[in-house]
Design a protein around this motif. Sequence first.
Motif, PDB file in Angstrom:
ATOM      1  N   ARG A  67     -11.262  22.244  -4.017  1.00 36.71           N
ATOM      2  CA  ARG A  67      -9.829  22.324  -3.713  1.00 36.71           C
ATOM      3  C   ARG A  67      -9.596  22.314  -2.207  1.00 36.71           C
ATOM      4  O   ARG A  67     -10.485  22.658  -1.432  1.00 36.71           O
ATOM      5  CB  ARG A  67      -9.252  23.607  -4.324  1.00 36.71           C
ATOM      6  CG  ARG A  67      -9.228  23.479  -5.842  1.00 36.71           C
ATOM      7  CD  ARG A  67      -7.971  24.085  -6.411  1.00 36.71           C
ATOM      8  NE  ARG A  67      -8.328  25.242  -7.217  1.00 36.71           N
ATOM      9  CZ  ARG A  67      -7.709  26.413  -7.130  1.00 36.71           C
ATOM     10  NH1 ARG A  67      -6.762  26.599  -6.262  1.00 36.71           N
ATOM     11  NH2 ARG A  67      -8.071  27.395  -7.916  1.00 36.71           N
ATOM     12  N   PRO A  68      -8.397  21.933  -1.780  1.00 34.82           N
ATOM     13  CA  PRO A  68      -8.128  21.863  -0.343  1.00 34.82           C
ATOM     14  C   PRO A  68      -8.267  23.230   0.320  1.00 34.82           C
ATOM     15  O   PRO A  68      -7.882  24.245  -0.262  1.00 34.82           O
ATOM     16  CB  PRO A  68      -6.675  21.383  -0.263  1.00 34.82           C
ATOM     17  CG  PRO A  68      -6.322  20.887  -1.614  1.00 34.82           C
ATOM     18  CD  PRO A  68      -7.248  21.530  -2.594  1.00 34.82           C
ATOM     19  N   ALA A  69      -8.805  23.219   1.536  1.00 38.48           N
ATOM     20  CA  ALA A  69      -8.913  24.468   2.292  1.00 38.48           C
ATOM     21  C   ALA A  69      -7.509  24.972   2.598  1.00 38.48           C
ATOM     22  O   ALA A  69      -6.666  24.200   3.042  1.00 38.48           O
ATOM     23  CB  ALA A  69      -9.681  24.215   3.582  1.00 38.48           C
ATOM     24  N   PRO A  70      -7.246  26.278   2.342  1.00 41.49           N
ATOM     25  CA  PRO A  70      -5.915  26.823   2.636  1.00 41.49           C
ATOM     26  C   PRO A  70      -5.545  26.620   4.099  1.00 41.49           C
ATOM     27  O   PRO A  70      -6.395  26.756   4.987  1.00 41.49           O
ATOM     28  CB  PRO A  70      -6.080  28.311   2.314  1.00 41.49           C
ATOM     29  CG  PRO A  70      -7.215  28.379   1.356  1.00 41.49           C
ATOM     30  CD  PRO A  70      -8.141  27.276   1.737  1.00 41.49           C
ATOM     31  N   GLN A  71      -4.282  26.275   4.324  1.00 41.34           N
ATOM     32  CA  GLN A  71      -3.824  26.045   5.697  1.00 41.34           C
ATOM     33  C   GLN A  71      -3.496  27.372   6.374  1.00 41.34           C
ATOM     34  O   GLN A  71      -3.143  28.345   5.703  1.00 41.34           O
ATOM     35  CB  GLN A  71      -2.590  25.147   5.690  1.00 41.34           C
ATOM     36  CG  GLN A  71      -2.904  23.703   5.342  1.00 41.34           C
ATOM     37  CD  GLN A  71      -3.857  23.053   6.337  1.00 41.34           C
ATOM     38  OE1 GLN A  71      -3.764  23.274   7.545  1.00 41.34           O
ATOM     39  NE2 GLN A  71      -4.804  22.266   5.836  1.00 41.34           N
ATOM     40  N   PHE A  72      -3.644  27.402   7.675  1.00 38.78           N
ATOM     41  CA  PHE A  72      -3.258  28.584   8.444  1.00 38.78           C
ATOM     42  C   PHE A  72      -3.097  28.157   9.895  1.00 38.78           C
ATOM     43  O   PHE A  72      -3.433  27.022  10.258  1.00 38.78           O
ATOM     44  CB  PHE A  72      -4.319  29.685   8.329  1.00 38.78           C
ATOM     45  CG  PHE A  72      -5.679  29.292   8.819  1.00 38.78           C
ATOM     46  CD1 PHE A  72      -5.990  29.345  10.176  1.00 38.78           C
ATOM     47  CD2 PHE A  72      -6.660  28.865   7.920  1.00 38.78           C
ATOM     48  CE1 PHE A  72      -7.261  28.978  10.618  1.00 38.78           C
ATOM     49  CE2 PHE A  72      -7.930  28.506   8.371  1.00 38.78           C
ATOM     50  CZ  PHE A  72      -8.221  28.560   9.720  1.00 38.78           C
ATOM     51  N   ALA A  73      -2.555  29.026  10.707  1.00 36.63           N
ATOM     52  CA  ALA A  73      -2.511  28.812  12.152  1.00 36.63           C
ATOM     53  C   ALA A  73      -2.958  30.104  12.806  1.00 36.63           C
ATOM     54  O   ALA A  73      -2.342  31.148  12.604  1.00 36.63           O
ATOM     55  CB  ALA A  73      -1.102  28.445  12.599  1.00 36.63           C
ATOM     56  N   LEU A  74      -4.082  30.042  13.520  1.00 35.25           N
ATOM     57  CA  LEU A  74      -4.610  31.237  14.178  1.00 35.25           C
ATOM     58  C   LEU A  74      -4.914  30.923  15.637  1.00 35.25           C
ATOM     59  O   LEU A  74      -5.230  29.785  15.995  1.00 35.25           O
ATOM     60  CB  LEU A  74      -5.899  31.702  13.493  1.00 35.25           C
ATOM     61  CG  LEU A  74      -5.803  32.499  12.185  1.00 35.25           C
ATOM     62  CD1 LEU A  74      -7.201  32.853  11.726  1.00 35.25           C
ATOM     63  CD2 LEU A  74      -4.969  33.762  12.365  1.00 35.25           C
ATOM     64  N   ALA A  75      -4.826  31.972  16.459  1.00 33.22           N
ATOM     65  CA  ALA A  75      -5.137  31.805  17.876  1.00 33.22           C
ATOM     66  C   ALA A  75      -6.637  31.941  18.113  1.00 33.22           C
ATOM     67  O   ALA A  75      -7.350  32.535  17.306  1.00 33.22           O
ATOM     68  CB  ALA A  75      -4.384  32.846  18.689  1.00 33.22           C
ATOM     69  N   GLU A  76      -7.079  31.351  19.220  1.00 29.12           N
ATOM     70  CA  GLU A  76      -8.481  31.473  19.595  1.00 29.12           C
ATOM     71  C   GLU A  76      -8.723  32.875  20.147  1.00 29.12           C
ATOM     72  O   GLU A  76      -7.832  33.449  20.795  1.00 29.12           O
ATOM     73  CB  GLU A  76      -8.805  30.429  20.668  1.00 29.12           C
ATOM     74  CG  GLU A  76     -10.262  30.376  21.037  1.00 29.12           C
ATOM     75  CD  GLU A  76     -10.557  29.280  22.061  1.00 29.12           C
ATOM     76  OE1 GLU A  76      -9.602  28.654  22.553  1.00 29.12           O
ATOM     77  OE2 GLU A  76     -11.735  29.057  22.329  1.00 29.12           O
TER      78      GLU A  76
END
Lengths: 176, 151
Positions: free
Chosen positions: A39-48
């Motif tokens: 299944r597709p990898a869940p999307q997210f937005a994270l900082a470095e």
Amino acid sequence: MNKRLIMLLPLAVFVVLALFLGKGLFLNPREVPSPFIGRPAPQFALAEVGNPARSFSPKEMLGKVWMLNVWAPWCVSCRQEHGVLMQLKDQGVVIVGLNWKDKDREAAELMARMGTPYVINLEDLDGRVGIDYGVTGTPETFLIDKQGIIRYKQTGPINAEVWTEKLEPRMKEMAK
Amino acid sequence: MKWVMMFMALAMSVSAFAGEAQPVGEDPKIEARLNVLAEDLRCLVCQNETLAGSHAELAEDLRREIRDQMKQGKDDKQVVEYLVARYGDFVLYKPPFKPLTVVLWLGPLVFLLIGALTWWTILKRRRAQPDAMENIKTRPEAARILNGDAE
């Protein structure tokens, strides 16, 4: 003759059951099958880590075969894995780190001291992205293909054996 | 004075039964739902504990996640779906009935059926055998002995 065979039936059933249960003793209860495979990898937005201005999303990796390595500075087996990951990085394996619940903010210092195997190390301070990936503990590693589909999950540290037997063949297959 | 003491004793006994301390200021309705639901969910770290009873950090995080989702108005089914999508059926203490779990659910029934069948055939076979006593009674000398005429 027939009767004797029927008398043996309970023994046969017992042996089959014992074999199944015996096999069960040697399975690792931590290796829960992940519902994400295929299944597709869940999307997210994270900082470095150490660079809040840089935001990363798995979309950036489309077209690449990569590894998402969930780790934490407080995790002992992640330290064991670290050396192997450094070697893999030198071989050109693309590894993204997910720094899971690093409440004491030790990751940056640790990476500076021991080197970083990651193209980017992401800060998942409250562990929400980890939960979205069904992470139960560190280290866990997901293999993600060019279309962004999760193809394999490794629970527990990667050592030379795990790499050559489980991960490398799959990475090669995915790179085709 | 006596009343004050009694009241104090009562108050103490209540706190002793209160169990896990809930974060202050949480909605008691949601907490109650959370506690009921979490009883049926497995803690993924200490695998023989429920999500309600576990002190593992992940269990706390998952309880927080469930609490947040309930606050957003999701019903129990949606919350369970959310967890199953991430952790698989393993998170449920009561696995769903589906092709993969047919043996798990129906296996015991099959064994019960085999047992019943075996029992029935054995009983039937025994009934088909002539009664040993009846057989003996029809023989004259046996009948004499049984009737106490034996010398």
